[in-house]
Write an enzyme that holds these catalytic residues in place. Structure first.
Site, PDB file in Angstrom:
ATOM      1  N   ILE A 122       0.735  -1.228  -0.157  1.00 31.41           N
ATOM      2  CA  ILE A 122       0.003  -0.098  -0.074  1.00 31.41           C
ATOM      3  C   ILE A 122       0.853   1.398  -0.014  1.00 31.41           C
ATOM      4  CG2 ILE A 122       0.047  -0.331   2.572  1.00 31.41           C
ATOM      5  CD1 ILE A 122      -3.292   1.107   1.720  1.00 31.41           C
TER       6      ILE A 122
ATOM      7  N   GLY B  24      -2.461   3.786   8.982  1.00 34.74           N
ATOM      8  CA  GLY B  24      -3.290   2.442   7.961  1.00 34.74           C
ATOM      9  C   GLY B  24      -3.178   1.079   8.844  1.00 34.74           C
ATOM     10  N   THR B  25      -1.731   1.278   9.205  1.00 32.30           N
ATOM     11  CA  THR B  25      -1.051   0.607   9.746  1.00 32.30           C
ATOM     12  C   THR B  25      -2.145  -0.593  10.671  1.00 32.30           C
ATOM     13  OG1 THR B  25       0.942   1.306   9.001  1.00 32.30           O
ATOM     14  CG2 THR B  25       1.083  -1.013  11.134  1.00 32.30           C
TER      15      THR B  25
ATOM     16  N   HIS C 263      -8.213 -12.459   2.953  1.00 32.72           N
ATOM     17  CA  HIS C 263      -7.258 -11.603   2.299  1.00 32.72           C
ATOM     18  C   HIS C 263      -6.207 -11.842   1.369  1.00 32.72           C
ATOM     19  CE1 HIS C 263      -8.824  -8.167   5.868  1.00 32.72           C
ATOM     20  NE2 HIS C 263      -7.935  -7.376   4.627  1.00 32.72           N
TER      21      HIS C 263
ATOM     22  N   LYS D 187      -0.100 -11.574   4.327  1.00 28.41           N
ATOM     23  CA  LYS D 187      -0.930 -10.202   5.884  1.00 28.41           C
ATOM     24  C   LYS D 187      -0.127 -11.269   7.164  1.00 28.41           C
ATOM     25  CE  LYS D 187      -5.251  -8.273   7.168  1.00 28.41           C
ATOM     26  NZ  LYS D 187      -4.459  -6.755   7.511  1.00 28.41           N
TER      27      LYS D 187
ATOM     28  N   GLY E 223      -7.620  -5.081  11.077  1.00 27.50           N
ATOM     29  CA  GLY E 223      -8.079  -4.280  11.999  1.00 27.50           C
ATOM     30  C   GLY E 223      -9.418  -4.045  11.642  1.00 27.50           C
TER      31      GLY E 223
HETATM   32  N1  NDP Z   1      -6.156   1.344   6.685  1.00 28.10           N
HETATM   33  C1  NDP Z   1      -5.941   0.662   5.551  1.00 28.10           C
HETATM   34  O1  NDP Z   1      -6.768   0.737   4.680  1.00 28.10           O
HETATM   35  C2  NDP Z   1      -5.338  -0.314   4.744  1.00 28.10           C
HETATM   36  C3  NDP Z   1      -4.111  -0.930   6.390  1.00 28.10           C
HETATM   37  N2  NDP Z   1      -2.803  -1.356   5.839  1.00 28.10           N
HETATM   38  C4  NDP Z   1      -2.398  -2.003   6.305  1.00 28.10           C
HETATM   39  O2  NDP Z   1      -0.660  -1.012   6.175  1.00 28.10           O
HETATM   40  C5  NDP Z   1      -0.203  -2.555   6.144  1.00 28.10           C
HETATM   41  C6  NDP Z   1       0.829  -2.055   5.666  1.00 28.10           C
HETATM   42  O3  NDP Z   1       0.507  -3.430   5.019  1.00 28.10           O
HETATM   43  P1  NDP Z   1       0.894  -3.829   3.151  1.00 28.10           P
HETATM   44  O4  NDP Z   1       1.459  -2.777   2.634  1.00 28.10           O
HETATM   45  O5  NDP Z   1       0.133  -4.965   2.709  1.00 28.10           O
HETATM   46  O6  NDP Z   1       2.510  -4.172   4.078  1.00 28.10           O
HETATM   47  P2  NDP Z   1       3.986  -4.832   3.044  1.00 28.10           P
HETATM   48  O7  NDP Z   1       4.651  -5.766   4.303  1.00 28.10           O
HETATM   49  O8  NDP Z   1       3.962  -5.145   1.935  1.00 28.10           O
HETATM   50  O9  NDP Z   1       4.319  -3.792   3.639  1.00 28.10           O
HETATM   51  C7  NDP Z   1       5.422  -2.835   4.802  1.00 28.10           C
HETATM   52  C8  NDP Z   1       6.416  -1.860   3.731  1.00 28.10           C
HETATM   53  O10 NDP Z   1       7.018  -1.320   5.578  1.00 28.10           O
HETATM   54  C9  NDP Z   1       7.881  -1.728   5.755  1.00 28.10           C
HETATM   55  N3  NDP Z   1       8.401  -1.527   7.428  1.00 28.10           N
HETATM   56  C10 NDP Z   1       8.242  -2.459   8.037  1.00 28.10           C
HETATM   57  N4  NDP Z   1       8.580  -1.413   8.999  1.00 28.10           N
HETATM   58  C11 NDP Z   1       9.613  -0.176   8.634  1.00 28.10           C
HETATM   59  C12 NDP Z   1      10.201   1.569   9.221  1.00 28.10           C
HETATM   60  N5  NDP Z   1      10.567   0.874  10.256  1.00 28.10           N
HETATM   61  N6  NDP Z   1      10.123   2.129   8.473  1.00 28.10           N
HETATM   62  C13 NDP Z   1       9.783   1.830   7.106  1.00 28.10           C
HETATM   63  N7  NDP Z   1       9.212   1.162   6.913  1.00 28.10           N
HETATM   64  C14 NDP Z   1       9.012  -0.029   7.418  1.00 28.10           C
HETATM   65  C15 NDP Z   1       8.600  -3.076   5.365  1.00 28.10           C
HETATM   66  O11 NDP Z   1       9.382  -3.326   4.920  1.00 28.10           O
HETATM   67  P3  NDP Z   1      10.270  -4.821   4.112  1.00 28.10           P
HETATM   68  O12 NDP Z   1       9.738  -4.677   2.918  1.00 28.10           O
HETATM   69  O13 NDP Z   1      11.492  -4.338   4.712  1.00 28.10           O
HETATM   70  O14 NDP Z   1       9.527  -5.866   5.689  1.00 28.10           O
HETATM   71  C16 NDP Z   1       7.494  -3.266   4.342  1.00 28.10           C
HETATM   72  O15 NDP Z   1       8.175  -2.823   3.053  1.00 28.10           O
HETATM   73  C17 NDP Z   1      -0.253  -3.737   7.529  1.00 28.10           C
HETATM   74  O16 NDP Z   1      -1.256  -2.878   8.148  1.00 28.10           O
HETATM   75  C18 NDP Z   1      -1.820  -3.886   6.315  1.00 28.10           C
HETATM   76  O17 NDP Z   1      -2.663  -4.537   7.500  1.00 28.10           O
HETATM   77  C19 NDP Z   1      -2.888  -3.217   4.236  1.00 28.10           C
HETATM   78  C20 NDP Z   1      -4.467  -1.749   2.949  1.00 28.10           C
HETATM   79  C21 NDP Z   1      -5.209  -0.679   3.540  1.00 28.10           C
HETATM   80  O1  LIG Z   2      -3.435  -5.706   4.866  1.00 27.83           O
HETATM   81  C1  LIG Z   2      -4.129  -5.578   4.121  1.00 27.83           C
HETATM   82  O2  LIG Z   2      -4.126  -6.277   3.343  1.00 27.83           O
HETATM   83  C2  LIG Z   2      -4.965  -4.243   4.823  1.00 27.83           C
HETATM   84  N1  LIG Z   2      -5.327  -4.444   5.820  1.00 27.83           N
HETATM   85  C3  LIG Z   2      -5.888  -3.351   6.692  1.00 27.83           C
HETATM   86  C4  LIG Z   2      -6.533  -4.580   7.257  1.00 27.83           C
HETATM   87  O3  LIG Z   2      -6.344  -5.061   8.662  1.00 27.83           O
HETATM   88  O4  LIG Z   2      -8.232  -4.236   7.775  1.00 27.83           O
HETATM   89  C5  LIG Z   2      -7.441  -3.513   6.081  1.00 27.83           C
HETATM   90  C6  LIG Z   2      -7.689  -3.942   4.335  1.00 27.83           C
HETATM   91  O5  LIG Z   2      -8.376  -5.055   4.766  1.00 27.83           O
HETATM   92  C7  LIG Z   2      -6.289  -4.688   3.505  1.00 27.83           C
END
Ligand code: NDP
Ligand SMILES: O=C(O)C1=N[C@H](C(=O)O)C[C@H](O)C1
Length: 250
Positions: free
Chosen positions: A15, A78-79, A135, A139, A145
């Site tokens: 994301i 979003g985390t 999902h 994930k 969440g």
């Molecule tokens: N609220 C919403 O609508 C949404 C929320 N999410 C949430 O967002 C989060 C990320 O999801 P997603 O993109 O799928 O996960 P990914 O694993 O694809 O991406 C997370 C990224 O963050 C990096 N990272 C980890 N720690 C750090 C740090 N301290 N500083 C900078 N970068 C860091 C990781 O690095 P590395 O590759 O080295 O591990 C990775 O590149 C999850 O918690 C997910 O649930 C996702 C989609 C929608």
């Molecule tokens: O990890 C994901 O992909 C997503 N994470 C969020 C969650 O845990 O609800 C939002 C969305 O579902 C995508």
């Protein structure tokens, strides 16, 4: 008018990479930093970031937010992985930095926000309610969440309405067969190649069922919500939990 200076944390993630593109393409925003794992947070200060979009992982989000809030940088988060204890720590940092705002959005997509709203509205009218979230298999957290928040909203609505506990005659079950218990609401997590982010809320009453289903089929579904959060959080000091607070839903 000057552009709002925005950083993305987790910029190489699924994301995060999409958010980098969305911020860079927005005419009123300037992408001033895109940080991956191991990049120093001081970069945010050096780059003059006003808002940080936090899209990393539950193990990283607290340290990142502590740094941002202490430096007066607003957060759009979003985390996942939020607990009462984590929220209380964040609120403590925000109390010490009263002009800083943080939005935590369990889900940035409008369909998911509406799913939560509809589920909350429907919850008191049905005897039974269960949540299934589905999902992609990369994930790291379960339940999602969004599902956890949906279940909490359902449970709150049922408590307020004085609903009886859900009927369930199960006396023997394999571990996990009835899902996770979130505030009395069973939540089931599916991890399947080919999926992105999906959720069903199943409600059942005498002689009828209602299913509320949402599907995010691309990460672009989260971008309008992230951009809205960035634009709004700068004038919303303190903690805002849920994108619905920035949408005129009523
Ligand atoms: N609220 C919403 O609508 C949404 C929320 N999410 C949430 O967002 C989060 C990320 O999801 P997603 O993109 O799928 O996960 P990914 O694993 O694809 O991406 C997370 C990224 O963050 C990096 N990272 C980890 N720690 C750090 C740090 N301290 N500083 C900078 N970068 C860091 C990781 O690095 P590395 O590759 O080295 O591990 C990775 O590149 C999850 O918690 C997910 O649930 C996702 C989609 C929608
Ligand atoms: O990890 C994901 O992909 C997503 N994470 C969020 C969650 O845990 O609800 C939002 C969305 O579902 C995508």
């Amino acid at each position: 008018m000057s552009k709002l200076r925005v950083a993305v944390l987790g910029a190489k993630g699924r994301i995060g990479a999409e958010a980098v593109r969305a911020v860079a393409a927005a005419e009123d925003l300037e992408l001033v930093a895109a940080l991956g794992r191991g990049d120093g947070l001081e970069t945010l200060v050096e780059a003059g970031a006003e808002v940080a979009v936090e899209l990393t992982e539950p193990a990283s989000v607290m340290d990142n937010l502590e740094f941002c809030v202490r430096h007066g940088i607003h957060g759009v988060v979003g985390t996942t992985g939020w607990t009462d204890e984590r929220l209380a720590r964040l609120e403590g940092w925000l109390d010490a930095s009263p002009t800083t705002g943080v939005l935590i959005a369990p889900n940035f997509s409008i369909g998911a926000v509406l799913t939560m709203r509809f589920a909350r509205q429907a919850a008191r009218f049905f005897e039974s309610v269960e949540v299934i979230e589905l999902h992609h298999p990369n994930k790291v957290d379960a339940p999602s969440g969004t599902a956890a928040r949906t279940a909490q909203l359902i449970a709150e609505a049922r408590r307020e309405a004085g609903c009886a506990p859900q009927p369930d005659a199960t006396t023997t079950a394999l571990d996990g067969a009835r899902g996770a218990d979130v505030d009395g609401v069973p939540v089931h997590s599916v991890r399947l190649r080919g999926l992105l982010a999906h959720q069903e809320v199943l409600l059942g009453g005498e002689g009828e069922t209602l299913t509320i289903r949402h599907d995010s089929t691309h990460h672009s579904s989260f971008m309008p919500g992230i951009l809205l959060g960035v634009r709004r959080v700068v004038t919303a000091p303190g903690l805002t939990f849920g994108l619905e607070h920035f949408l005129d839903l009523d």
